[in-house]
Write an enzyme that holds these catalytic residues in place. Sequence first.
Site, short mmCIF file in Angstrom:
data_model
loop_
_atom_site.label_atom_id
_atom_site.label_comp_id
_atom_site.label_asym_id
_atom_site.label_seq_id
_atom_site.Cartn_x
_atom_site.Cartn_y
_atom_site.Cartn_z
N ASP A 144 14.60 -18.79 -1.14
CA ASP A 144 15.52 -17.73 -1.56
C ASP A 144 16.35 -17.19 -0.34
O ASP A 144 16.45 -16.11 -0.08
CB ASP A 144 15.34 -16.64 -2.30
CG ASP A 144 16.42 -16.20 -3.12
OD1 ASP A 144 17.32 -16.57 -3.39
OD2 ASP A 144 16.19 -14.63 -3.41
N LYS A 146 19.14 -16.54 2.04
CA LYS A 146 20.43 -15.87 2.02
C LYS A 146 20.67 -14.54 2.62
O LYS A 146 19.61 -13.91 3.03
CB LYS A 146 20.84 -15.74 0.34
CG LYS A 146 20.08 -14.57 -0.28
CD LYS A 146 20.52 -14.57 -1.84
CE LYS A 146 19.48 -13.56 -2.75
NZ LYS A 146 19.91 -13.57 -3.83
N ASN A 149 18.78 -11.33 1.94
CA ASN A 149 17.32 -11.42 2.39
C ASN A 149 17.15 -11.57 4.02
O ASN A 149 15.90 -11.80 4.43
CB ASN A 149 16.72 -12.47 1.54
CG ASN A 149 16.62 -12.23 0.09
OD1 ASN A 149 16.83 -11.26 -0.45
ND2 ASN A 149 16.66 -13.24 -0.62
N ASP A 162 11.98 -10.65 1.36
CA ASP A 162 11.91 -10.91 -0.15
C ASP A 162 11.35 -12.22 -0.34
O ASP A 162 11.98 -13.35 -0.14
CB ASP A 162 13.50 -10.88 -0.41
CG ASP A 162 13.29 -11.04 -2.11
OD1 ASP A 162 12.54 -11.23 -2.98
OD2 ASP A 162 14.52 -10.48 -2.77
N THR A 181 18.73 -18.91 -5.31
CA THR A 181 20.23 -18.48 -5.61
C THR A 181 20.87 -19.79 -5.62
O THR A 181 20.94 -20.39 -4.61
CB THR A 181 20.61 -17.49 -4.54
OG1 THR A 181 19.83 -16.45 -4.75
CG2 THR A 181 22.03 -16.99 -4.98
#
Length: 376
Positions: A144, A146, A149, A162, A181
């Site tokens: 994840d 991005k 995070n 995260d 995501t």
Amino acid sequence: MLRTDRGSKMVVTEEKILSEDGGYSDVKLVKGADGTKYALKSMQRSDVHWENVTNEKEVMVELQMHSHPFLVGLIATGKDKDTLHMLLELCPGGDLFSRLDEERHFDDDVTRFYITQAFLGLEALHRGSLRGPTSGRDMYLHRDIKPENVLMGGDGYIMMADFGFTCRMLHSQRTYSQVGTTEYMAPELISNGGYNQSVDYWSMGILVFELLVGNTPFAGDNDKKKEQQKRILRYADGAALEWPSHVHISSKARRLIEALLERDPKKRLGMGAETAAGGVAEILAHEWFEGIDLEALKRKEIEPPWLPRGGEWPAPVAVPLCDRTNSGGSRTKVKCGDIVADGSSYREAEEESDGEGGSDELEEYEPDSDDDFADF
């Protein structure tokens, strides 16, 4: 009452709201009994997925045992009948998404400064241990990555955070869960064909593009997940990557992005070595990273391009925050790391708060034998 991974207790004496998103978690700025400030992330049991929360704690406990400059740590955990709590170190700079939103896009130098740190943090995750590969050659996939995070410390350096979607697996294995995501997902993850660390390298390629351009390459105006997936799969089938006309992207940066967004995961940059650690080393050997001193970056000796209000570089010598056990088995004091959770900024909390808050000692809770979170 909160407990560290070594069983000692910590009491929260004072709190202010950091963020209250009405979703899976709320974050408060809290003070320990000694006056140290932390971020307290509280999650409603009924709203969270058991596997995600336990995964996050497992990874962060591993990080708490072995300090890393570009990965967040965990101070303590606690729970009551309705809520799970994670006490995290405070990072006053917000998240990279907020910073990007302010600047619209970054140049090569700024992007390289942040991306290199993220790759160094990812390298440690992919090793499965911050001290080196474990005997089982297992690793963590982040899944994840991005800008929301990637968090900003008071010294202007970043830390990856995260770990709710993190997966632990052997280097020789593949996993099939479709998590993350959508606009950062690799084609092999979307198509459920099985994947490994290649998906994290793809997400890093998306992140490089986003920092340089200001948006991701496969997100449309309507922002529907199915449409984003179709665009990613069309690219995987041979459609061209659309480069923006309003921003100049250097030829070296383009070649890096194209190598990280290689359609065949086996040929993707970083996948040419036997181990994930070697893979990150392969990526950092790309021409776009030429000139950056990795050792100086790890020691945080390179002046950051931006500091949050009240931030300081070089950072002052930190007071030790938690007990650790070193490789020889003896006790030692080390600094754990910094964090601000869920993209909220500590400076916003201080500006919005008109008081010092009240005492909030978390109630001790004795779990039932069938409690899913008995070990939290």
